[in-house]
Motif scaffolding. Structure first.
Motif, PDB file in Angstrom:
ATOM      1  N   GLN A   1       0.826  -1.206   0.000  1.00  0.00           N
ATOM      2  CA  GLN A   1       0.000   0.000   0.000  1.00  0.00           C
ATOM      3  C   GLN A   1       0.867   1.266   0.000  1.00  0.00           C
TER       4      GLN A   1
ATOM      5  N   ARG B   1       2.489   1.675  -3.462  1.00  0.00           N
ATOM      6  CA  ARG B   1       1.509   2.178  -4.421  1.00  0.00           C
ATOM      7  C   ARG B   1       1.274   3.669  -4.210  1.00  0.00           C
ATOM      8  N   ALA B   2       1.146   4.072  -2.939  1.00  0.00           N
ATOM      9  CA  ALA B   2       0.924   5.489  -2.630  1.00  0.00           C
ATOM     10  C   ALA B   2       2.093   6.347  -3.117  1.00  0.00           C
TER      11      ALA B   2
ATOM     12  N   LEU C   1       1.876   6.661  -6.954  1.00  0.00           N
ATOM     13  CA  LEU C   1       0.806   7.587  -7.336  1.00  0.00           C
ATOM     14  C   LEU C   1       1.216   9.024  -7.047  1.00  0.00           C
TER      15      LEU C   1
ATOM     16  N   TRP D   1       2.441   8.381 -11.280  1.00  0.00           N
ATOM     17  CA  TRP D   1       2.168   7.163 -12.041  1.00  0.00           C
ATOM     18  C   TRP D   1       0.667   6.983 -12.176  1.00  0.00           C
ATOM     19  N   ALA D   2       0.247   6.431 -13.301  1.00  0.00           N
ATOM     20  CA  ALA D   2      -1.159   6.082 -13.499  1.00  0.00           C
ATOM     21  C   ALA D   2      -1.505   4.921 -12.568  1.00  0.00           C
ATOM     22  N   GLU D   3      -2.755   4.860 -12.121  1.00  0.00           N
ATOM     23  CA  GLU D   3      -3.165   3.793 -11.204  1.00  0.00           C
ATOM     24  C   GLU D   3      -2.902   2.409 -11.775  1.00  0.00           C
TER      25      GLU D   3
ATOM     26  N   ALA E   1       0.819   1.682 -11.563  1.00  0.00           N
ATOM     27  CA  ALA E   1       1.213   1.445 -10.170  1.00  0.00           C
ATOM     28  C   ALA E   1       0.754   0.061  -9.722  1.00  0.00           C
ATOM     29  N   ASP E   2      -0.446  -0.330 -10.122  1.00  0.00           N
ATOM     30  CA  ASP E   2      -0.956  -1.652  -9.764  1.00  0.00           C
ATOM     31  C   ASP E   2      -0.147  -2.758 -10.437  1.00  0.00           C
TER      32      ASP E   2
END
Length: 188
Positions: free
Chosen positions: A125, A128-129, A132, A136-138, A141-142
């Motif tokens: 998490q 990812r935060a 972002l 970065w685009a979601e 990032a995923d």
């Protein structure tokens, strides 16, 4: 690494990430071999940006072989695989001679640099935060988070013989590389 043509000699090669640590080595080795090589990156000779799909097709135009994004061994393997017909259509799994965790690799680099360097693993998490927050685009990032989840689960920890298959020698170990790079003063 992917090759599309088995008969063109020499191939026209597109190297993605060509301004990075490995990509620039691949470009140099291919050009030393006289291979027509196009260096692609966000700021390279050929514009290619994973986050801008309109850059993909122009960059790929005319390429017979493609290098998809590590250091000297990977560059040497890439140069051979991208230029010799015997490797067309084959996939090689590349690794060093031993499996290392990120913490172990950081320890090797710290010892070579002669100074403390600490590896701090982020939670998925938090990682990812951070991505972002950097813009970065979601979806990207995923995707990167999913790749690192596989690493954390040990799915990329297997030692392979791909370097030996292609180059006829064992893969180089991280420790001598780290000592060589530390001697340049870059980590001082």
């Amino acid at each position: 690494m992917t090759t599309r043509s088995t008969h063109r000699t020499p191939p026209r090669v597109l190297v993605l990430g060509a301004t990075g640590k490995t990509g620039r080595r691949v470009v140099a080795r291919l050009r030393e071999l006289g291979v027509e090589t196009r260096a692609a990156s966000r700021s390279g000779e050929v514009r290619f940006d994973w986050t801008l799909p309109d850059t993909w097709e122009p960059a790929l135009a005319g390429a017979d072989a493609l290098y998809l994004i590590a250091p000297d061994d990977v560059a040497a393997v890439a140069a051979v695989v991208l230029t010799e017909d015997a490797h067309a259509g084959r996939t090689y799994e590349l690794s060093g001679p031993r499996a290392l965790t990120f913490a172990e690799a950081t320890g090797i680099i710290a010892r070579a640099a002669g100074r403390p360097i600490r590896y701090e693993e982020l939670t998925p998490q938090a990682y990812r935060a951070e991505l972002l927050a950097q813009g970065w685009a979601e979806a990207d990032a995923d995707a990167l988070g999913a790749m690192f989840a596989l690493h954390r689960a040990g799915h990329s920890a297997e030692v392979t013989d791909g370097v030996r298959q292609v180059l006829g020698r064992e893969a180089a170990d991280l420790e001598p590389w780290a000592r060589r790079i530390a001697a340049t003063g870059v980590w001082a």
